[in-house]
Design a protein around this motif. Structure first.
Motif, mmCIF file in Angstrom:
data_model
loop_
_atom_site.group_PDB
_atom_site.id
_atom_site.type_symbol
_atom_site.label_atom_id
_atom_site.label_comp_id
_atom_site.label_asym_id
_atom_site.label_seq_id
_atom_site.Cartn_x
_atom_site.Cartn_y
_atom_site.Cartn_z
ATOM 1 N N GLU A 1 23.696 1.612 47.729
ATOM 2 C CA GLU A 1 23.179 1.372 46.418
ATOM 3 C C GLU A 1 23.458 -0.143 45.970
ATOM 4 O O GLU A 1 22.612 -0.594 45.334
ATOM 5 C CB GLU A 1 23.876 2.304 45.180
ATOM 6 C CG GLU A 1 23.405 3.718 45.418
ATOM 7 C CD GLU A 1 24.031 4.603 44.092
ATOM 8 O OE1 GLU A 1 24.833 4.414 43.641
ATOM 9 O OE2 GLU A 1 23.682 6.064 44.107
ATOM 10 N N SER B 1 24.446 -6.182 45.062
ATOM 11 C CA SER B 1 25.098 -6.272 43.598
ATOM 12 C C SER B 1 26.323 -6.395 43.342
ATOM 13 O O SER B 1 26.766 -7.033 42.563
ATOM 14 C CB SER B 1 24.577 -4.949 42.938
ATOM 15 O OG SER B 1 25.088 -3.792 43.426
ATOM 16 N N TYR C 1 21.415 -2.295 48.696
ATOM 17 C CA TYR C 1 19.598 -2.458 48.383
ATOM 18 C C TYR C 1 19.451 -1.823 46.847
ATOM 19 O O TYR C 1 18.928 -0.666 46.665
ATOM 20 C CB TYR C 1 19.045 -1.420 49.341
ATOM 21 C CG TYR C 1 19.002 -1.958 50.727
ATOM 22 C CD1 TYR C 1 18.091 -3.179 51.181
ATOM 23 C CD2 TYR C 1 19.688 -1.619 51.689
ATOM 24 C CE1 TYR C 1 18.132 -3.711 52.448
ATOM 25 C CE2 TYR C 1 19.742 -2.293 53.163
ATOM 26 C CZ TYR C 1 18.695 -3.267 53.253
ATOM 27 O OH TYR C 1 18.811 -4.020 54.376
ATOM 28 N N PRO C 2 20.045 -2.501 45.796
ATOM 29 C CA PRO C 2 19.959 -2.008 44.468
ATOM 30 C C PRO C 2 18.436 -1.838 44.226
ATOM 31 O O PRO C 2 17.616 -2.676 44.379
ATOM 32 C CB PRO C 2 20.641 -3.120 43.561
ATOM 33 C CG PRO C 2 20.382 -4.454 44.302
ATOM 34 C CD PRO C 2 20.628 -3.848 46.052
ATOM 35 N N THR D 1 18.790 14.164 42.745
ATOM 36 C CA THR D 1 19.789 14.330 41.882
ATOM 37 C C THR D 1 19.448 15.799 40.896
ATOM 38 O O THR D 1 18.397 16.102 41.003
ATOM 39 C CB THR D 1 20.192 13.059 40.871
ATOM 40 O OG1 THR D 1 19.043 13.191 39.846
ATOM 41 C CG2 THR D 1 20.287 11.916 41.455
ATOM 42 N N SER E 1 18.259 3.569 48.588
ATOM 43 C CA SER E 1 19.612 3.718 48.246
ATOM 44 C C SER E 1 19.436 5.033 47.365
ATOM 45 O O SER E 1 20.534 5.682 46.722
ATOM 46 C CB SER E 1 19.906 2.627 47.050
ATOM 47 O OG SER E 1 18.809 2.607 46.088
ATOM 48 N N GLU E 2 18.222 5.780 47.360
ATOM 49 C CA GLU E 2 18.244 6.856 46.649
ATOM 50 C C GLU E 2 18.706 8.129 47.489
ATOM 51 O O GLU E 2 18.438 8.156 48.800
ATOM 52 C CB GLU E 2 16.761 7.204 46.021
ATOM 53 C CG GLU E 2 16.221 6.022 45.255
ATOM 54 C CD GLU E 2 15.025 6.191 44.661
ATOM 55 O OE1 GLU E 2 14.402 5.671 43.928
ATOM 56 O OE2 GLU E 2 14.191 7.103 45.458
ATOM 57 N N GLU E 3 19.099 9.175 46.958
ATOM 58 C CA GLU E 3 19.445 10.435 47.482
ATOM 59 C C GLU E 3 18.171 11.298 48.119
ATOM 60 O O GLU E 3 17.299 11.450 47.322
ATOM 61 C CB GLU E 3 20.217 11.473 46.620
ATOM 62 C CG GLU E 3 21.510 10.901 45.938
ATOM 63 C CD GLU E 3 22.666 10.593 47.623
ATOM 64 O OE1 GLU E 3 22.756 11.587 48.054
ATOM 65 O OE2 GLU E 3 22.973 9.605 47.630
ATOM 66 N N ARG F 1 26.802 6.227 49.751
ATOM 67 C CA ARG F 1 26.189 6.390 48.549
ATOM 68 C C ARG F 1 26.658 4.971 47.641
ATOM 69 O O ARG F 1 25.817 4.114 47.293
ATOM 70 C CB ARG F 1 26.504 7.345 47.845
ATOM 71 C CG ARG F 1 25.718 7.316 46.315
ATOM 72 C CD ARG F 1 26.028 8.680 45.683
ATOM 73 N NE ARG F 1 25.978 9.794 46.319
ATOM 74 C CZ ARG F 1 26.169 11.126 45.894
ATOM 75 N NH1 ARG F 1 27.049 11.107 44.859
ATOM 76 N NH2 ARG F 1 25.800 11.969 46.473
#
Length: 418
Positions: free
Chosen positions: A159, A241, A162-163, A174, A168-170, A155
């Motif tokens: 993230e 990032s 690839y911001p 969440t 990059s998402e779960e 994670r």
């Protein structure tokens, strides 16, 4: 229309019927008593944003694809899992970045079980009350991964690499994002994205030759409807990032994850060929017989080491991960070895040895139903048939490419320093 694919090299074959609606039914022949059915929908966590034919841009909460997978099992009467168990079959489902798949295995009552499976994505029975109850279930599932070292390391790395990109998402979402999901939003996804042209049914086992026609005739009417498809959103890939990340957790042994972007190659065959070669290069770097692994293991800096590549339409990267007492010392050694691979080819004998082993693994995979299904549905993305992709392993030259440079991130999970 029915097409047939055969491979003399592997001794395998399958047939596919495509309906006017775009829905596809395939039969992969295996002379075993065990039978299986996999129903795949081209809707995964990467697809929560899309554009309808009207031009309306739609966006759904993170975790919607996985949540919908759960809710399609909800039935007003008897539980679908219990019904399947009474038929002597085992049913399950999964959600990935690019698909949701419902499937079962069994050796009896196949037609009855298939009828139940095909009803799941076209006859939803979930309610608003059921959706609210499910939020508690999925919130607990999310909690299970919050202390998982591999999950935390991945994670942090993805993230940063690839911001802002959905990769990059779960997949599960969440705790906050699933609270935004409603029965109405799930039904909207079904109307827009659970369309026949985005769905495939794969049967594996021994069936009568006319099984495709028989199933097509018995399908619910929804599978024959020709419907407008949505346009998936293209996401901008920005720069990394940050390069090094540390996450603190009460883990007894630190974990690490190294991700590096790979070039995006447009042509399917060339792209697949490159990834097969890159994975062989990675194994020469991180395999149990590699210099890096044997030296670092002997020094006690690492205890495990693995690698693979990931490839989707607008993202492509390699991953090197493992556990060890000294992840910083290992990273120094890893960087030195990666630098060598940017300008030097691996030993030809190593390349041929690893390729031979991978060919053996691929041959064995043709007797593994789940593995057949994974690679079969990947055809949507690669544009290559199941056998064309496997044949490329035999066509690989000793080595014509290097491991390319690319943006990278190194993520470490460990106890907090006192």
């Amino acid at each position: 229309m029915i097409r047939e694919w055969t491979s003399d090299r592997f001794g395998e074959r399958y047939r596919t019927m495509r309906l006017n609606s775009g829905f596809e039914i395939s039969h992969y022949y295996k002379p075993f008593s065990l039978q299986a059915a996999f129903l795949s929908v081209d809707f995964g966590s990467l697809h929560r944003e899309y554009t309808k034919t009207t031009g309306e841009v739609m966006g759904h909460p993170m975790g919607s694809a996985h949540f919908l997978e759960h809710k399609l099992f909800e039935r007003a009467t008897e539980d679908i899992n219990l019904k399947m168990a009474k038929l002597g079959v085992s049913v399950n489902a999964y959600t990935s970045y690019d698909r949701t798949c419902f499937y079962f295995f069994g050796s009896s009552c196949f037609e009855e079980a298939l009828t139940l499976l095909l009803e799941l994505p076209v006859f939803p029975e979930f309610t608003e009350q059921g959706v609210e109850r499910e939020k508690t279930v999925i919130a607990r599932e999310i909690e299970l991964y919050e202390d998982d070292v591999d999950t935390l390391a991945y994670r942090g790395a993805i993230e940063a690499l690839y911001p802002g990109h959905p990769i990059s998402e779960e997949i599960l979402g969440t705790a906050d994002s699933i609270e935004e999901i409603t029965a109405a939003s799930l039904r909207e996804i079904m109307r827009d994205c659970y369309t026949p042209s985005r769905m495939q049914l794969l049967l594996i086992g021994e069936f009568d030759k006319g099984v495709l026609e028989k199933i097509a005739d018995a399908l619910p009417a929804a599978y024959h409807e020709k419907r407008e498809d949505v346009r998936e959103t293209s996401h901008e890939v920005t720069g990394t990032s940050m390069n090094q990340i540390r996450t603190f957790s009460e883990t007894p042994l630190p974990g690490f994850m190294y991700l590096q972007k790979l070039p995006l190659i447009s042509e399917g065959k060339e792209r697949t060929m490159h990834h097969l070669q890159w994975e062989i290069i990675l194994e020469s770097l991180t395999g149990s017989a590699s210099t890096l692994y044997t030296h670092e293991y002997a020094k006690g800096t690492i205890l495990s080491l693995n690698s693979y590549t990931v490839d989707y339409p607008d993202v492509s990267f390699l991953c090197i991960h493992g556990e060890g007492r000294e992840p910083e010392a290992f990273f120094d050694s890893l960087q030195r070895e990666l630098l060598k691979l940017e300008s030097a080819m691996i030993d030809p004998a190593d390349f041929l040895s690893i390729r031979k082993r991978r060919i053996g693994e691929r041959l064995r995979s043709f007797d593994q139903y789940a593995e057949i299904s994974f690679r079969f549905f990947d055809q949507r993305r690669t544009g290559l048939s199941l056998f064309e992709e496997a044949d490329l392993l035999f066509q690989l030259p000793e080595q014509t490419i290097y491991l390319p440079k690319g943006d990278w991130v190194y993520s470490v999970v460990s106890k907090e320093y006192k």
